[in-house]
Motif scaffolding. Structure first.
Motif, PDB file in Angstrom:
ATOM      1  N   UNK A  42       0.801  -1.209   0.000  1.00  0.00           N
ATOM      2  CA  UNK A  42       0.000   0.000   0.000  1.00  0.00           C
ATOM      3  C   UNK A  42       0.844   1.274   0.000  1.00  0.00           C
ATOM      4  N   UNK A  43       2.107   1.170   0.359  1.00  0.00           N
ATOM      5  CA  UNK A  43       2.973   2.329   0.452  1.00  0.00           C
ATOM      6  C   UNK A  43       3.438   2.750  -0.939  1.00  0.00           C
ATOM      7  N   UNK A  44       2.944   3.893  -1.407  1.00  0.00           N
ATOM      8  CA  UNK A  44       3.264   4.340  -2.762  1.00  0.00           C
ATOM      9  C   UNK A  44       4.742   4.656  -2.930  1.00  0.00           C
ATOM     10  N   UNK A  45       5.460   4.864  -1.804  1.00  0.00           N
ATOM     11  CA  UNK A  45       6.880   5.178  -1.881  1.00  0.00           C
ATOM     12  C   UNK A  45       7.739   3.919  -1.952  1.00  0.00           C
ATOM     13  N   UNK A  46       7.139   2.753  -1.791  1.00  0.00           N
ATOM     14  CA  UNK A  46       7.911   1.511  -1.804  1.00  0.00           C
ATOM     15  C   UNK A  46       8.517   1.270  -3.180  1.00  0.00           C
ATOM     16  N   UNK A  47       9.803   0.881  -3.240  1.00  0.00           N
ATOM     17  CA  UNK A  47      10.428   0.592  -4.542  1.00  0.00           C
ATOM     18  C   UNK A  47       9.969  -0.732  -5.128  1.00  0.00           C
ATOM     19  N   UNK A  48       9.190  -1.505  -4.371  1.00  0.00           N
ATOM     20  CA  UNK A  48       8.837  -2.845  -4.816  1.00  0.00           C
ATOM     21  C   UNK A  48       7.477  -2.913  -5.510  1.00  0.00           C
ATOM     22  N   UNK A  49       6.833  -1.784  -5.728  1.00  0.00           N
ATOM     23  CA  UNK A  49       5.539  -1.800  -6.402  1.00  0.00           C
ATOM     24  C   UNK A  49       5.623  -1.139  -7.772  1.00  0.00           C
ATOM     25  N   UNK A  50       6.846  -0.882  -8.234  1.00  0.00           N
ATOM     26  CA  UNK A  50       7.041  -0.274  -9.541  1.00  0.00           C
ATOM     27  C   UNK A  50       8.055  -1.100 -10.330  1.00  0.00           C
ATOM     28  N   UNK A  51       7.839  -1.234 -11.637  1.00  0.00           N
ATOM     29  CA  UNK A  51       8.835  -1.943 -12.445  1.00  0.00           C
ATOM     30  C   UNK A  51      10.191  -1.240 -12.374  1.00  0.00           C
ATOM     31  N   UNK A  52      11.268  -2.009 -12.409  1.00  0.00           N
ATOM     32  CA  UNK A  52      12.622  -1.468 -12.400  1.00  0.00           C
ATOM     33  C   UNK A  52      13.337  -1.900 -13.669  1.00  0.00           C
ATOM     34  N   UNK A  53      14.051  -0.975 -14.292  1.00  0.00           N
ATOM     35  CA  UNK A  53      14.788  -1.303 -15.506  1.00  0.00           C
ATOM     36  C   UNK A  53      15.776  -2.435 -15.221  1.00  0.00           C
ATOM     37  N   UNK A  54      15.871  -3.381 -16.140  1.00  0.00           N
ATOM     38  CA  UNK A  54      16.716  -4.557 -15.936  1.00  0.00           C
ATOM     39  C   UNK A  54      18.077  -4.359 -16.596  1.00  0.00           C
ATOM     40  N   UNK A  55      19.115  -4.827 -15.925  1.00  0.00           N
ATOM     41  CA  UNK A  55      20.454  -4.798 -16.483  1.00  0.00           C
ATOM     42  C   UNK A  55      20.647  -6.029 -17.379  1.00  0.00           C
ATOM     43  N   UNK A  56      21.708  -6.023 -18.170  1.00  0.00           N
ATOM     44  CA  UNK A  56      21.887  -7.045 -19.209  1.00  0.00           C
ATOM     45  C   UNK A  56      21.925  -8.462 -18.653  1.00  0.00           C
ATOM     46  N   UNK A  57      22.587  -8.655 -17.510  1.00  0.00           N
ATOM     47  CA  UNK A  57      22.695 -10.007 -16.945  1.00  0.00           C
ATOM     48  C   UNK A  57      21.328 -10.544 -16.562  1.00  0.00           C
ATOM     49  N   UNK A  58      20.451  -9.676 -16.029  1.00  0.00           N
ATOM     50  CA  UNK A  58      19.100 -10.103 -15.676  1.00  0.00           C
ATOM     51  C   UNK A  58      18.306 -10.459 -16.931  1.00  0.00           C
ATOM     52  N   UNK A  59      18.465  -9.681 -17.993  1.00  0.00           N
ATOM     53  CA  UNK A  59      17.769  -9.971 -19.248  1.00  0.00           C
ATOM     54  C   UNK A  59      18.144 -11.367 -19.737  1.00  0.00           C
ATOM     55  N   UNK A  60      19.433 -11.667 -19.762  1.00  0.00           N
ATOM     56  CA  UNK A  60      19.865 -12.977 -20.263  1.00  0.00           C
ATOM     57  C   UNK A  60      19.457 -14.104 -19.323  1.00  0.00           C
ATOM     58  N   UNK A  61      19.409 -13.820 -18.023  1.00  0.00           N
ATOM     59  CA  UNK A  61      18.933 -14.834 -17.086  1.00  0.00           C
ATOM     60  C   UNK A  61      17.459 -15.135 -17.324  1.00  0.00           C
TER      61      UNK A  61
END
Length: 210
Positions: A42-61
Motif C-alpha cells: 500500500x505504500x506508494x513510496x515503496x520501490x517494490x511496487x514499480x517496475x525497475x529497468x533490468x540490467x543485461x545479466x538479468x535480461x539474459x537470465x
C-alpha cells in the motif's frame, strides 16, 4: 531423480527461442517487465511496487529461465505428478514456468494457463511463448485482479503451480487467501506445487534488488 548425464541430454535438447520474438521479449524485460515485486503493497513510496529497468545479466537470465525450469521444476513434476492434461500457473510473471511446463514432453499438457495481475509481465510472457513457435493455444496468459478469487470453478485443474509468488505478499491474510484459492481450483486427488525461495535472503531472488 535424473542423473547428471540425463539432465545434460535434456538441456541439449531444450527448445531454442527464435527471432523476432526473442528480441521483443528482451526489450520488454529490459524495460522492467517482471520486476514488480509486491502486488499488495500500500505504500506508494515503496520501490517494490514499480517496475525497475533490468540490467543485461538479468535480461539474459530471464531468457534462459525456460531451459532452467525444463531441467529442474519440470523434471520434479514429471517424476512426482506425471502426464497431465491441464496445468494452472498462478502468478506466472513473464511466463518462464508456464512455457516450460507447456514444452515439457514428460508432462504432455494439452493446455497450460498462466495468470498474473501485471499486464506488462504478461506482454513479455506472450512474446516468450511466441519465440518458441509452439502450437497456438497450448499456453495462454490471462490477467487477473489482485486479491480476487481465481476465475475458475472448484476442482478444475489436476495440477496447480505457484512459483515465487507467496513471498511477495506482505500480509498473512493475503498469503492464506492465495493458498486457499490454489487448493479450491485443484481437483480432488490432484496436485498443488507451491515453491518459494528462502524468505531470509537479503536480495530478491529474481531481480537481485536489496
Amino acid at each position: 531423480m535424473p542423473t547428471d548425464n540425463s539432465m545434460n541430454t535434456h538441456a541439449l535438447n531444450s527448445p531454442i527461442p527464435r527471432e523476432p520474438h526473442l528480441s521483443r521479449f528482451r526489450d520488454l524485460i529490459r524495460r522492467g517487465a517482471g520486476t514488480l515485486d509486491k502486488h499488495d503493497e500500500q505504500d506508494a513510496a515503496s520501490p517494490f511496487i514499480k517496475p525497475a529497468a533490468a540490467y543485461d545479466a538479468l535480461v539474459e537470465r530471464e531468457v534462459d529461465r525456460v531451459r532452467v525450469h525444463l531441467n529442474s521444476l519440470c523434471r520434479l513434476l514429471e517424476a512426482h505428478v506425471g502426464p497431465t492434461e491441464e496445468i494452472l500457473d498462478v502468478g506466472c510473471g513473464t511466463g518462464a514456468t508456464t512455457v516450460a511446463m507447456a514444452l515439457s514432453p514428460g508432462l504432455g499438457a494439452r493446455r497450460v494457463i498462466g495468470l498474473d495481475p501485471n499486464g506488462f509481465s504478461l506482454e513479455a510472457a506472450r512474446a516468450r511463448w511466441d519465440a518458441y513457435e509452439a502450437p497456438a493455444g497450448q499456453a495462454t496468459f490471462l490477467q487477473i485482479a489482485p486479491e480476487q478469487p481465481l476465475p475458475f470453478a472448484d476442482g478444475t485443474f489436476p495440477l496447480t503451480v505457484c512459483v515465487s509468488v507467496i513471498e511477495y505478499l506482505g500480509e498473512h491474510e493475503h498469503r492464506q487467501r492465495l493458498v486457499d484459492e490454489l487448493l479450491r481450483v485443484t481437483r480432488v486427488g490432484g496436485h498443488v506445487c507451491l515453491i518459494t525461495p528462502n524468505p531470509l535472503r537479503l536480495r530478491d531472488y529474481h531481480t537481485h534488488r536489496w
